[in-house]
Design a protein around this motif. Sequence first.
Motif, PDB file in Angstrom:
ATOM      1  N   ILE A 114      -8.821  -4.857   0.417  1.00 20.55           N
ATOM      2  CA  ILE A 114      -8.976  -5.035  -1.024  1.00 20.55           C
ATOM      3  C   ILE A 114     -10.348  -4.502  -1.451  1.00 20.55           C
ATOM      4  O   ILE A 114     -10.467  -3.772  -2.435  1.00 20.55           O
ATOM      5  N   GLN A 115     -11.372  -4.834  -0.697  1.00 21.33           N
ATOM      6  CA  GLN A 115     -12.723  -4.361  -0.995  1.00 21.33           C
ATOM      7  C   GLN A 115     -12.798  -2.837  -0.940  1.00 21.33           C
ATOM      8  O   GLN A 115     -13.386  -2.211  -1.819  1.00 21.33           O
ATOM      9  N   ASP A 116     -12.230  -2.258   0.084  1.00 20.09           N
ATOM     10  CA  ASP A 116     -12.274  -0.806   0.254  1.00 20.09           C
ATOM     11  C   ASP A 116     -11.601  -0.081  -0.899  1.00 20.09           C
ATOM     12  O   ASP A 116     -12.063   0.977  -1.326  1.00 20.09           O
ATOM     13  N   HIS A 117     -10.523  -0.636  -1.383  1.00 20.80           N
ATOM     14  CA  HIS A 117      -9.753   0.034  -2.425  1.00 20.80           C
ATOM     15  C   HIS A 117     -10.259  -0.246  -3.842  1.00 20.80           C
ATOM     16  O   HIS A 117     -10.224   0.635  -4.691  1.00 20.80           O
ATOM     17  N   THR A 118     -10.745  -1.477  -4.105  1.00 23.82           N
ATOM     18  CA  THR A 118     -11.111  -1.852  -5.473  1.00 23.82           C
ATOM     19  C   THR A 118     -12.607  -2.068  -5.665  1.00 23.82           C
ATOM     20  O   THR A 118     -13.051  -2.154  -6.797  1.00 23.82           O
ATOM     21  N   ARG A 119     -13.363  -2.218  -4.587  1.00 23.13           N
ATOM     22  CA  ARG A 119     -14.785  -2.571  -4.593  1.00 23.13           C
ATOM     23  C   ARG A 119     -15.023  -4.031  -4.993  1.00 23.13           C
ATOM     24  O   ARG A 119     -16.165  -4.472  -5.100  1.00 23.13           O
ATOM     25  N   ALA A 120     -13.955  -4.799  -5.203  1.00 25.84           N
ATOM     26  CA  ALA A 120     -14.100  -6.226  -5.508  1.00 25.84           C
ATOM     27  C   ALA A 120     -14.775  -6.919  -4.334  1.00 25.84           C
ATOM     28  O   ALA A 120     -14.431  -6.689  -3.181  1.00 25.84           O
TER      29      ALA A 120
ATOM     30  N   SER B 150       8.018  -8.518   8.349  1.00 22.90           N
ATOM     31  CA  SER B 150       8.842  -7.313   8.401  1.00 22.90           C
ATOM     32  C   SER B 150       8.545  -6.527   9.667  1.00 22.90           C
ATOM     33  O   SER B 150       7.407  -6.472  10.117  1.00 22.90           O
ATOM     34  N   HIS B 151       9.571  -5.889  10.200  1.00 23.67           N
ATOM     35  CA  HIS B 151       9.394  -5.055  11.379  1.00 23.67           C
ATOM     36  C   HIS B 151       9.260  -3.588  10.999  1.00 23.67           C
ATOM     37  O   HIS B 151       9.154  -2.735  11.861  1.00 23.67           O
ATOM     38  N   GLN B 152       9.267  -3.304   9.701  1.00 22.50           N
ATOM     39  CA  GLN B 152       9.099  -1.930   9.241  1.00 22.50           C
ATOM     40  C   GLN B 152       7.638  -1.535   9.359  1.00 22.50           C
ATOM     41  O   GLN B 152       6.743  -2.365   9.339  1.00 22.50           O
ATOM     42  N   SER B 153       7.404  -0.250   9.430  1.00 27.05           N
ATOM     43  CA  SER B 153       6.023   0.214   9.506  1.00 27.05           C
ATOM     44  C   SER B 153       5.342   0.009   8.159  1.00 27.05           C
ATOM     45  O   SER B 153       5.973   0.016   7.117  1.00 27.05           O
ATOM     46  N   ARG B 154       4.033  -0.188   8.224  1.00 34.42           N
ATOM     47  CA  ARG B 154       3.253  -0.449   7.024  1.00 34.42           C
ATOM     48  C   ARG B 154       3.009   0.823   6.232  1.00 34.42           C
ATOM     49  O   ARG B 154       2.943   1.904   6.773  1.00 34.42           O
ATOM     50  N   LEU B 155       2.811   0.637   4.953  1.00 31.39           N
ATOM     51  CA  LEU B 155       2.430   1.703   4.069  1.00 31.39           C
ATOM     52  C   LEU B 155       0.988   2.094   4.350  1.00 31.39           C
ATOM     53  O   LEU B 155       0.143   1.231   4.516  1.00 31.39           O
ATOM     54  N   GLU B 156       0.704   3.352   4.471  1.00 34.49           N
ATOM     55  CA  GLU B 156      -0.658   3.799   4.749  1.00 34.49           C
ATOM     56  C   GLU B 156      -1.372   4.108   3.445  1.00 34.49           C
ATOM     57  O   GLU B 156      -0.852   4.822   2.607  1.00 34.49           O
ATOM     58  N   PHE B 157      -2.574   3.584   3.284  1.00 30.62           N
ATOM     59  CA  PHE B 157      -3.361   3.803   2.083  1.00 30.62           C
ATOM     60  C   PHE B 157      -4.386   4.904   2.255  1.00 30.62           C
ATOM     61  O   PHE B 157      -4.953   5.380   1.303  1.00 30.62           O
ATOM     62  N   GLY B 158      -4.721   5.234   3.467  1.00 30.34           N
ATOM     63  CA  GLY B 158      -5.783   6.176   3.708  1.00 30.34           C
ATOM     64  C   GLY B 158      -7.140   5.518   3.613  1.00 30.34           C
ATOM     65  O   GLY B 158      -8.137   6.158   3.328  1.00 30.34           O
ATOM     66  N   PHE B 159      -7.203   4.186   3.844  1.00 27.23           N
ATOM     67  CA  PHE B 159      -8.490   3.497   3.861  1.00 27.23           C
ATOM     68  C   PHE B 159      -9.244   3.960   5.087  1.00 27.23           C
ATOM     69  O   PHE B 159      -8.752   3.922   6.191  1.00 27.23           O
ATOM     70  N   GLU B 160     -10.388   4.394   4.902  1.00 27.18           N
ATOM     71  CA  GLU B 160     -11.206   4.824   6.044  1.00 27.18           C
ATOM     72  C   GLU B 160     -12.559   4.176   5.955  1.00 27.18           C
ATOM     73  O   GLU B 160     -13.133   3.972   5.015  1.00 27.18           O
TER      74      GLU B 160
END
Length: 72
Positions: free
Chosen positions: A31-37, A62-72
């Motif tokens: 959350i911090q990485d994406h919003t700076r909150a 869920s056993h499905q793969s997670r959505l990738e955000f590209g957080f680095e």
Amino acid sequence: MARKLVCICNLVLESEIEEIIKKGADTTQQIQDHTRAGTSCGRCLMEIDVLVEEHKKKKPESHQSRLEFGFE
């Protein structure tokens, strides 16, 4: 819908945090990485933690793969 401000320093609304959680973020750090909150004074970190934990309790595992955000 009320527009609740969670992070005053970086002007991040609760709805913005909830949206990124719905897209797959499941940690406060993401959350911090994406919003700076929570990255300035840190006063809102406890509230962000609560939002993340509440979502984890509601979310079925869920056993499905997670959505990738590209957080680095």
